[in-house]
Design an enzyme around this catalytic site. Structure first.
Site, PDB file in Angstrom:
ATOM      1  CG  MET A   7     -65.286  41.937  29.493  1.00 44.98           C
ATOM      2  SD  MET A   7     -66.410  43.177  30.116  1.00 44.98           S
ATOM      3  CE  MET A   7     -67.958  42.657  29.310  1.00 44.98           C
ATOM      4  NE  ARG A   8     -63.254  33.269  33.139  1.00 47.07           N
ATOM      5  CZ  ARG A   8     -61.981  33.525  32.966  1.00 47.07           C
ATOM      6  NH1 ARG A   8     -61.178  34.407  33.905  1.00 47.07           N
ATOM      7  NH2 ARG A   8     -61.443  33.252  31.774  1.00 47.07           N
ATOM      8  CB  ALA A   9     -67.693  39.365  36.808  1.00 43.75           C
TER       9      ALA A   9
END
Length: 717
Positions: free
Chosen positions: A275-277
């Site tokens: 989910m970092r993007a």
């Protein structure tokens, strides 16, 4: 004496690079910038110039960790700071050199005070200096792995924890991480790659006018830095004021649900991990809206953010071409718009400077379009990779052993000459490399196991074989006298001196040391090796379409070498002799390109191939005596041509074994990959492996998922 930096506003072109740096300056939560590009493209110049534009910080006076008096770190080693008035200082740009030690990065026991005063005191490192500032790592891809691990921990938690030499300290370490790298010199581990919020790729402009302007400005700066900087003072001041205004505005920028759904849909469409993007694109879009003076995020802000945040997260294979197609991004945005939920957006404000597009931070500059991407190939560390690259073709699980001993799918790309004679080919006597048939399409690649040179080396830092290093993990203390202060093993030195304190008349807290008490720290890490591939491209290999499997295996091993920072070379043998197709180089993708142009067919001069490999390794030992070599021979062992120039007709296999014995005498670690298949097997490759003192493995055994354990490069002596 104040060092004058090249002005940020004077950098010609590189719009994506400057924009990515500015977005991080506006919103440090974006997560930093990775700048990839060829040498001589002003990567470091632009990054260093950014520091002068950052707003000043308010810090607690005397705090070595840069605490904010408005919200000081409750666990600060220099605290408590409650009620302390602040003072202003410029934001710091802290540079982490490639050769830095662990002590310098995280800090350690203050050796001077420990020895002179007998107290345990903590000496902060670069992570403390970089708190609330910029941590800049030039050539970040060459950073030692154990330092990368420390950076990952600090970047993930926003704190640095030090547990060493009797010191137990934790302090805040929130910084903007900026790294530059030249992809030709190796790649990053995927964990560190993902830590960079944005990534851009820079190349020198091909436009003549732009190149002229670059040279003109650089020469003007070198002639009189102060006068040159003065010409851009107004532009620098305006950019700094715009950054400060955007920082104040960024907290009030609205991110509508429709745009948040668009971000999630785009990330899902590009199949990015984790989910970092999503978080990075959301923060970067907010920063872009604040930078252009808008009150809410629009689709164009999302597009700009995605273009900078996705390319290095969507690449799955080191040999994939870098880049993200703008058309694919536009299509993903359109599909996201079609699936939007109810429109409850906030105001659509794009009236700020620059409109809804990507602003040129310095409109006066010449424009030089830069690539929209900065892909970073997947990397891995240690025995197990962090992710298995998707195969280029064939089974998603990588090749296994088929019924005839060749990898699954090896027959899916039959060689045009597979059913015809091979060793008696009419092409056998033509010039090497100009005749023969093109190599067949490789079968699916796989995650290769680590082939390791036995023993302990002292070569260049890498990720393959065990080695003594100056900056690796501490494994023990030695009685040798340290060559430098950084090599002193403090605990062992104190232990050696402790029993003699009474005899030496110690009267105070300080230890009484003698030269003979000092102990040296022994560190161990990993080194990069020279991996020389010797590939049998003769007709006997092509007869049963084995070259498809061999090509897939070589590509898999090349990928592994790329990730482990090895130098690689490629020797092929067929027809009447052997050829050095690729001299040893650190640019492993070049080897992949040479494999694609490989020719096959003709007889099998195995002895010549081994002798050519031996000569290549001999020359490389003269050039780089500390770099150990690993020879990977891919053959079925069916030699049909003896050693050239021998002046007699001998047994070709015997000649090959004699050549292999010469490699063993040179101390070359060898792995022989047996490519023989079919119901009748002669076991000739095993004879060559025994003569070379190396290991014999099958193509299937090269896969990290095929068998357990580690394939050793050669039997330990």
């Amino acid at each position: 004496m104040t060092v004058v930096q090249f002005p940020f506003s004077a950098v010609v072109g590189h719009d994506d690079l400057r924009l990515a740096l500015l977005l991080n300056a506006v919103h440090p939560g974006v997560g930093g910038v990775l700048v990839r590009g060829e040498k001589g493209t002003a990567k470091s110049t632009a990054v260093r110039a950014l520091a002068a534009l950052l707003p000043a910080l308010t810090v607690v006076p005397g705090c070595r960790f840069g605490c904010d008096p408005a919200s000081p770190d409750p666990g600060c080693p220099d605290g408590p700071h409650a009620g302390t008035a602040g003072e202003s200082r410029p934001a710091r740009l802290v540079e982490l050199p490639v050769g830095a030690t662990e002590d310098r990065l995280v800090g350690s026991l203050d050796l001077e005070r420990a020895l002179s005063e007998g107290v345990r005191a903590y000496q902060p490192g670069l992570l403390a200096d970089a708190h609330r500032g910029v941590l800049y790592v030039d050539e970040v891809n060459l950073l030692h792995d154990h330092l990368v691990d420390l950076l990952l921990d600090a970047a993930a938690m926003g704190r640095a924890h030090v547990e060493r030499d009797g010191v137990s300290v934790s302090h805040a370490a929130r910084f903007l991480l900026v790294g530059t790298m030249n992809p030709e010199e190796g790649e990053l581990r995927p964990q560190l790659l993902d830590r960079f919020g944005l990534a851009v790729e820079v190349r020198a402009a091909r436009d003549v006018d732009t190149r002229v302007e670059v040279v003109r400005r650089r020469m003007g700066f070198d002639a009189d830095p102060s006068a040159f900087a003065a010409r851009y003072a107004d532009d620098e001041r305006a950019t700094a004021e715009r950054i400060a205004a955007a920082r104040e505005r960024v907290g009030a920028v609205v991110l509508p649900d429709a745009e948040l759904r668009r971000i999630a849909a785009v990330c899902a469409a590009f199949d990015v991990d984790g989910m970092r993007a999503d978080l990075v694109i959301a923060r970067a879009a907010v920063a872009h809206a604040a930078w252009r003076g808008a009150g809410a995020v629009t689709e164009e802000d999302v597009r700009v953010a995605a273009r900078l945040a996705l390319p290095h997260r969507r690449r799955r294979d080191p040999f994939d071409e870098p880049g993200m197609d703008d058309g694919a991004l536009d299509e993903a945005l359109r599909e996201a718009a079609e699936h939007e939920g109810p429109d409850d957006d906030g105001p659509d404000d794009d009236g700020g400077p620059g409109g809804g597009g990507s602003p040129d931070p310095n409109p006066a500059n010449g424009s030089s379009a830069q690539p929209d991407d900065a892909n970073g190939p997947f990397d891995q560390e240690g025995e197990e990779a962090d992710a298995t690259p998707a195969p280029a073709s064939g089974s998603a699980d990588g090749p296994g052993d088929g019924a005839d001993g060749s990898p699954d799918g090896a027959q899916s790309h039959p060689h045009p000459r597979a059913n015809g004679p091979s060793d008696q080919s009419d092409r056998a006597n033509g010039p090497l490399g100009q005749d023969g048939d093109p190599a067949p399409t490789p079968t699916g690649t796989f995650r290769a196991r680590r082939l390791e040179v036995p023993g302990l080396g002292e070569g260049a830092p890498g990720r393959r074989s065990r080695a003594r290093t100056d900056a690796g993990r501490v494994v023990r203390a030695a009685d040798d006298v340290p060559r430098r202060a950084a090599d002193v093993h403090l605990a062992a030195s104190i232990t050696a001196a402790a029993p003699h304190q009474r005899a030496r008349g110690r009267s105070g807290p300080a230890l009484v040391l003698r030269h003979g008490d000092l102990r040296t720290t022994v560190r161990e890490g990993r080194e990069g090796n020279l991996v020389l591939f010797a590939v049998d491209a003769s007709g006997s290999m092509a007869a049963r379409a084995r070259m498809s499997a061999v090509s897939g295996a070589v590509l898999s091993l090349l990928r592994d070498a790329y990730q482990r920072r090895d130098k690689v070379g490629l020797v092929t043998f067929r027809a009447r002799g052997a050829e050095l197709v690729l001299p040893p180089t650190s640019s492993v993708p070049a080897a992949q390109a040479r494999m694609a142009s490989l020719r096959t067919g003709g007889r099998t001069p195995l002895a010549d191939g081994l002798l050519r490999a031996r000569e290549v390794l001999r020359v490389e030992r003269l050039r780089d005596p500390r770099r150990r070599a690993l020879l990977v021979l891919l053959t079925d062992g069916r030699a049909t041509v003896g050693r050239s120039g021998a002046g007699r007709v001998g047994d070709p296999v015997t000649d090959a074994c004699r050549a292999a014995a010469l490699l063993a005498a040179d101390g070359v670690a060898t792995v022989v990959v047996d490519c023989e298949s079919g119901p009748v097997r002669l076991g000739l490759a095993a004879r060559v492996a025994a003569a070379a003192g190396g290991e014999i493995v099958t193509i299937g055994a090269l896969s990290a998922d095929g068998v357990t354990g580690v394939v050793r490069a050669a039997r330990a002596a």
